[in-house]
Motif scaffolding. Structure first.
Motif, PDB file in Angstrom:
ATOM      1  N   ASN A 131       5.700  -4.019  -3.198  1.00 50.11           N
ATOM      2  CA  ASN A 131       4.863  -3.800  -4.384  1.00 50.11           C
ATOM      3  C   ASN A 131       5.707  -3.391  -5.578  1.00 50.11           C
ATOM      4  OD1 ASN A 131       2.485  -4.404  -3.173  1.00 50.11           O
ATOM      5  ND2 ASN A 131       1.760  -2.297  -2.931  1.00 50.11           N
ATOM      6  N   TYR A 158       5.570  -5.670  -8.844  1.00 48.08           N
ATOM      7  CA  TYR A 158       4.920  -5.234 -10.088  1.00 48.08           C
ATOM      8  C   TYR A 158       5.916  -4.697 -11.102  1.00 48.08           C
ATOM      9  CZ  TYR A 158       0.749  -5.974  -7.356  1.00 48.08           C
ATOM     10  OH  TYR A 158      -0.220  -6.571  -6.599  1.00 48.08           O
ATOM     11  N   ASP A 198       9.301   3.116  -9.208  1.00 49.62           N
ATOM     12  CA  ASP A 198       9.674   1.897  -9.939  1.00 49.62           C
ATOM     13  C   ASP A 198       9.477   2.088 -11.435  1.00 49.62           C
ATOM     14  OD1 ASP A 198       7.011   0.939 -10.885  1.00 49.62           O
ATOM     15  OD2 ASP A 198       6.591   0.737  -8.739  1.00 49.62           O
ATOM     16  N   ARG A 242      -7.667  -4.834  -6.176  1.00 53.67           N
ATOM     17  CA  ARG A 242      -6.491  -5.210  -6.964  1.00 53.67           C
ATOM     18  C   ARG A 242      -6.764  -4.859  -8.418  1.00 53.67           C
ATOM     19  NH1 ARG A 242      -3.832 -10.284  -6.931  1.00 53.67           N
ATOM     20  NH2 ARG A 242      -2.013  -8.922  -6.809  1.00 53.67           N
ATOM     21  N   THR A 265      -3.201  -9.748  -1.886  1.00 52.21           N
ATOM     22  CA  THR A 265      -4.503  -9.774  -1.217  1.00 52.21           C
ATOM     23  C   THR A 265      -5.274  -8.470  -1.414  1.00 52.21           C
ATOM     24  OG1 THR A 265      -3.482  -8.883   0.753  1.00 52.21           O
ATOM     25  CG2 THR A 265      -3.657 -11.275   0.622  1.00 52.21           C
ATOM     26  N   LEU A 274      -1.800  -1.704   0.504  1.00 52.02           N
ATOM     27  CA  LEU A 274      -1.899  -0.239   0.433  1.00 52.02           C
ATOM     28  C   LEU A 274      -2.939   0.310   1.419  1.00 52.02           C
ATOM     29  CD1 LEU A 274      -1.490   0.507  -3.383  1.00 52.02           C
ATOM     30  CD2 LEU A 274       0.146   0.885  -1.554  1.00 52.02           C
TER      31      LEU A 274
END
Ligand code: ADP
Length: 485
Positions: free
Chosen positions: A387, A391, A415, A434, A446, A450
């Motif tokens: 992720n 992202y 991040d 999402r 999908t 998480l």
């Protein structure tokens, strides 16, 4: 019951002067004081009235103080008796203590001496009530929970077995206290687990978890029990015995089987036609069904990409069903967290490079071992790192670190990516959720990653937290209980 009322004291002495002096001093301390001039009068109050403390003169005409003491203790064992004695000999005091007195005050005594002795007795009484309260609360709790609880000592003798436990193992309800578990637990795997738990190293916080199936002529449908065994220890960390908690997961297992069957049937039903559509699109794209114009190719490629996404969704659904069914009980082992993180960082490096994201780790020396399931831990790290890369725009940076904090070992993935709006922070852990905005809409996913991470972390008695600032980046922190030294 606690002494939440004003403490009540009875002073029994044949000397009016002493009685009155005691009354004055004790009333000044805020106690409620009654008086009696001999043993008969004192016993006349009991048991109709309860006194927290009785101050009792040993030398009285008529009934002796010793007789009065024995009778008071018989009528109201919870009363604390302090004897007042003119003969403060060791012999007398020991005699009085043997008959149940809590303390003694030699005559003559000062008001201070009286105050201190009574205050000590009240403190003692309060502590006793507190212990009795806690015991009774615990007993009620243990006896009324739906899970089975068994407590055994070092010699494998039963110290406690609640009704739910006896029902689950099919044991007639009678007193098991003090009996050897081998006598009535006809379940070799359970006995073996308790023995292993008893042998667990004393310096470690650990528990054993297993599923045990019970079948028998009286239970044709069978029972599946989720069993946890953990040793309990004294203040020096020595094993005193084992607490076993048994959870009936038969219904859960059945539902799980049905759900898995359903999910695999549906995904299979979806996947085969999708594969065949995909193949047919490929045939056209390869030009085997005639020439394809650029415009047609672009449309077919988009269609093929959508079909690919649907296939991934079906695969992740299968994954989730598989993980959830395995999470009920798990084999855990002490893991070197730093080594697992290093491997994961190496594994995800190609993807990070492809997206021009810098992926690195920051790991301290000498992290203690982590008790966890290896595959699950890898899955948590993999999802969080994927992720973080996914992202992050080009030129971003992802750092994976680990550290110990109180009773937890923590994993942190930071991040410098898109970030998550504050109002969506709670929702992102739900299945299929999402964040939808201009920047994320073109990123494939999908919404299950998480949810998988959260169920794994919670099955390890841990928790996950996220902090994020849109446009600046996100920080996911996982807290997992550590092995205790
Ligand atoms: P997926 O990534 O497949 O959509 P997840 O359950 O892993 O599903 O994540 C749910 C949502 O949380 C994502 O769609 C994304 O919007 C958001 N998200 C998760 N991780 C990050 C991250 N590191 N930075 C920004 N957004 C994130």
């Amino acid at each position: 019951m606690e002494i939440d009322h004003t403490p009540r004291i009875l002073v029994v002495d044949d000397e009016a002067r002493i009685r009155e002096a005691c009354k004055m001093v004790l009333q000044e301390c805020g106690y409620e004081v009654s008086l009696a001039s001999d043993g008969f009068q004192a016993l006349g109050h009991i048991p109709a009235e309860h006194f927290d403390i009785i101050l009792l003169d040993l030398m009285m005409p008529g009934m002796s103080g010793f007789d009065a003491l024995a009778k008071i203790k018989a009528l109201d064992p919870d009363t604390v008796v302090i004897v007042i004695t003119g003969y403060a000999t060791l012999e007398h005091s020991v005699d009085a203590m043997k008959k149940g007195a809590f303390d003694f005050i030699p005559k003559p005594f000062t008001p201070d001496h009286l105050r201190v002795t009574v205050a000590k007795a009240i403190e003692y009484t309060r502590a006793l009530w507190d212990i009795a309260d806690t015991r009774s609360r615990l007993r009620t709790m243990v006896n009324h929970i739906a899970d089975g609880v068994l407590c055994t000592n070092q010699q494998n003798k039963v110290a406690l077995a609640n009704p739910a436990f006896l029902r689950m193992i099919g044991c007639p309800v009678e007193s098991m206290i003090g009996r050897d578990i081998d006598e009535f637990v006809a379940l070799p795997p359970l006995r073996e687990m308790i023995a292993r738990a008893q042998g667990l190293p004393e310096s470690e916080f650990s528990e054993l978890t297993e599923e045990i199936c019970l079948a028998g002529p009286d239970r044709p449908e069978g029972l599946t029990l989720g069993v946890r065994c953990a040793p309990f220890r004294d203040r020096n960390g020595r094993n005193l015995g084992v607490i076993t908690v048994v959870h009936d997961i038969t219904a859960l297992k059945q539902m799980d089987r049905l759900k898995s069957q359903f999910v695999s049937t549906v995904s299979h039903e979806i996947q085969s036609p999708m594969n065949s559509v995909q193949m047919q699109l490929q045939v056209i794209l390869d030009g085997l069904a005639g020439e394809v114009t650029e415009k047609q190719r672009a449309i077919l490629l988009r269609a093929s990409e959508k079909i690919g996404n649907l296939s991934r969704l079906a695969a992740e659904l299968l994954d989730l069903a598989r993980i959830e069914s395995r999470l009920i009980t798990l084999e855990r082992e002490p893991l070197d967290l730093a080594a697992v993180i290093r491997d994961q960082v190496v594994f995800h490096q190609p993807r990070a490079e492809a997206q021009a994201v810098r992926l690195e780790h920051d790991l301290p020396e000498g992290l203690p071992p982590l008790l966890a399931n290896r595959q699950n831990l890898e899955e948590v790290l993999s999802n969080l790192i994927t992720n973080a890369i996914k992202y992050s725009p080009e030129g971003g940076r992802v750092t994976v670190s680990a550290f110990a904090q109180d009773d937890y070992l923590c994993i942190r993935v930071v991040d410098t990516g898109l970030g998550i709006p504050a109002e969506e922070l709670n929702a992102i852990f739900q299945q299929f959720y999402r964040v939808k905005d201009e920047k994320t809409r073109y990123i494939q996913g999908t919404g299950l990653g998480l949810a998988i991470v959260k169920s794994i972390v919670e099955s390890h008695q841990g928790r996950i937290m996220v902090e994020s600032q849109p446009g600046k980046g996100s920080t996911f922190t996982v807290f997992l209980p550590r092995l205790q030294a």
